[in-house]
Design a protein around this motif. Structure first.
Motif, PDB file in Angstrom:
ATOM      1  N   HIS A 233       0.838  -1.194   0.000  1.00 59.79           N
ATOM      2  CA  HIS A 233       0.000   0.000   0.000  1.00 59.79           C
ATOM      3  C   HIS A 233       0.878   1.251   0.000  1.00 59.79           C
ATOM      4  N   ASP A 234       0.327   2.348  -0.551  1.00 58.66           N
ATOM      5  CA  ASP A 234       0.933   3.674  -0.451  1.00 58.66           C
ATOM      6  C   ASP A 234       0.268   4.395   0.715  1.00 58.66           C
ATOM      7  N   VAL A 235       1.091   4.940   1.624  1.00 57.97           N
ATOM      8  CA  VAL A 235       0.572   5.507   2.866  1.00 57.97           C
ATOM      9  C   VAL A 235       1.232   6.852   3.147  1.00 57.97           C
ATOM     10  N   ALA A 236       0.441   7.831   3.569  1.00 57.07           N
ATOM     11  CA  ALA A 236       0.945   9.142   3.969  1.00 57.07           C
ATOM     12  C   ALA A 236       0.666   9.375   5.449  1.00 57.07           C
ATOM     13  N   ILE A 237       1.482  10.202   6.079  1.00 58.73           N
ATOM     14  CA  ILE A 237       1.184  10.646   7.443  1.00 58.73           C
ATOM     15  C   ILE A 237       0.429  11.967   7.337  1.00 58.73           C
ATOM     16  N   VAL A 238      -0.836  11.933   7.749  1.00 62.41           N
ATOM     17  CA  VAL A 238      -1.726  13.091   7.705  1.00 62.41           C
ATOM     18  C   VAL A 238      -2.307  13.298   9.095  1.00 62.41           C
ATOM     19  N   ASP A 239      -2.132  14.489   9.651  1.00 61.74           N
ATOM     20  CA  ASP A 239      -2.570  14.767  11.036  1.00 61.74           C
ATOM     21  C   ASP A 239      -1.948  13.778  12.002  1.00 61.74           C
ATOM     22  N   GLY A 240      -0.699  13.400  11.708  1.00 61.56           N
ATOM     23  CA  GLY A 240       0.066  12.546  12.609  1.00 61.56           C
ATOM     24  C   GLY A 240      -0.189  11.062  12.479  1.00 61.56           C
ATOM     25  N   LYS A 241      -1.181  10.681  11.648  1.00 64.47           N
ATOM     26  CA  LYS A 241      -1.596   9.273  11.568  1.00 64.47           C
ATOM     27  C   LYS A 241      -1.468   8.741  10.136  1.00 64.47           C
ATOM     28  N   PRO A 242      -1.429   7.406   9.995  1.00 63.26           N
ATOM     29  CA  PRO A 242      -1.329   6.827   8.646  1.00 63.26           C
ATOM     30  C   PRO A 242      -2.635   6.954   7.883  1.00 63.26           C
ATOM     31  N   GLU A 243      -2.536   7.399   6.649  1.00 68.75           N
ATOM     32  CA  GLU A 243      -3.707   7.491   5.778  1.00 68.75           C
ATOM     33  C   GLU A 243      -3.393   6.816   4.451  1.00 68.75           C
ATOM     34  N   LEU A 244      -4.238   5.860   4.055  1.00 68.56           N
ATOM     35  CA  LEU A 244      -4.025   5.151   2.801  1.00 68.56           C
ATOM     36  C   LEU A 244      -4.287   6.067   1.618  1.00 68.56           C
ATOM     37  N   LEU A 245      -3.369   6.028   0.642  1.00 67.56           N
ATOM     38  CA  LEU A 245      -3.590   6.687  -0.639  1.00 67.56           C
ATOM     39  C   LEU A 245      -4.105   5.675  -1.661  1.00 67.56           C
ATOM     40  N   SER A 246      -3.730   4.429  -1.473  1.00 69.53           N
ATOM     41  CA  SER A 246      -4.177   3.332  -2.338  1.00 69.53           C
ATOM     42  C   SER A 246      -5.314   2.586  -1.659  1.00 69.53           C
TER      43      SER A 246
END
Length: 271
Positions: A233-246
């Motif tokens: 999976h592609d994952v970003a840190i948004v607001d301190g937490k992991p958020e999936l992009l995929s």
């Protein structure tokens, strides 16, 4: 050097990631006994281009195709060919896209027809380890926290965790810093900060963790010939937490699978 992404860049990367997600979803219903990986590769290339993107892998490091197609004992980097898939096979499909200057890159291991129960367990545990790792990808944690979560989960089931191949940062380049191994110790390695984007991808073998490479210079196999599974999976840190992009949801929709596994990694929207 780790390249931090702005919210605007993360949205562009989400678009690239979702093209890959939709490509894998399109392929899901096509992966059956008798079809060849080369046929699937051609479908994927056309689909990606029809969605305004370029195949991310085609020509990268001189790779000859748009998909890495790795059946059974192949771990990753398999080259599509004319050999028909057989009932009981599994196949890792790793796909990349490039759009608006950014890459999307993720993978899913599919069942072909009726698969042995022990092989189904390997796939299930590998995918569960992916989410165990993603939970640790949060601000203030470190690379080793993700790595340990994946390694501990898979080794507790008796599986081999590949050492030589790792996940990676993602952005304007397909492979950016930091490297994201699937083995390690808690509290070690680079610290995660807001705006980081990575591809997390456990590569897990039913038997030994050891691997070998074919003479084609690409295909990686398990050293003992037992099956291997790969999910990414592609994952970003948004607001301190992991958020999936995929997402795997397009795959599940195609296959009639109900799943809430991604819910905790999606933004909550207030109605």
């Amino acid at each position: 050097m780790i390249k931090i992404k702005t919210p605007e860049e993360i949205e562009l990367m989400r678009e690239s990631a979702l093209i890959v997600s939709k490509t894998l979803g399109m392929l899901a219903s096509k992966i059956k006994p008798g079809v060849t990986s080369l046929q699937l590769d051609k479908m994927a290339e056309a689909f990606i281009r029809d969605h305004g993107a370029e195949p991310g892998f085609l020509g990268m490091y001189d790779f000859p195709n748009s998909l890495n197609m790795s059946p059974n004992a192949q771990v990753v980097h398999g080259i599509p060919n004319d050999e028909p898939l057989k009932d009981g096979d599994i196949i890792s499909v790793d796909c990349g896209s490039f759009k608006n200057g950014y890459y999307g890159d993720h993978a899913y291991t599919f069942e072909v027809g009726e698969v042995a129960e022990e092989t189904k367990k390997l796939l299930r545990v590998t995918k569960e380890s992916l989410y165990a790792g993603i939970r640790e990808f949060r601000e203030g944690n470190r690379v080793g926290d993700v790595a340990y979560a994946i390694q501990n989960y898979c080794e507790s089931h008796g599986y081999g965790v590949v050492r030589e191949l790792v996940g990676h940062g993602l952005g304007k380049k397909l492979h950016e810093s930091p490297e994201m191994p699937n083995y390690g110790k808690r509290g070690r390695g680079k610290k995660f900060v807001e705006g980081m984007v990575v591809a997390i991808e456990p590569m897990i073998n039913m038997g030994t963790r050891r691997i070998k490479q074919l003479k084609d210079g690409w295909t990686i196999l398990t050293a003992d010939g037992q099956p291997s599974a790969h999910f990414e999976h592609d994952v970003a840190i948004v607001d301190g937490k992991p958020e999936l992009l995929s997402t795997f949801q397009y795959i599940y929709d195609a296959l009639g699978i109900k799943s809430d596994e991604e819910d905790e990694f999606r933004k909550k929207v207030n109605n």
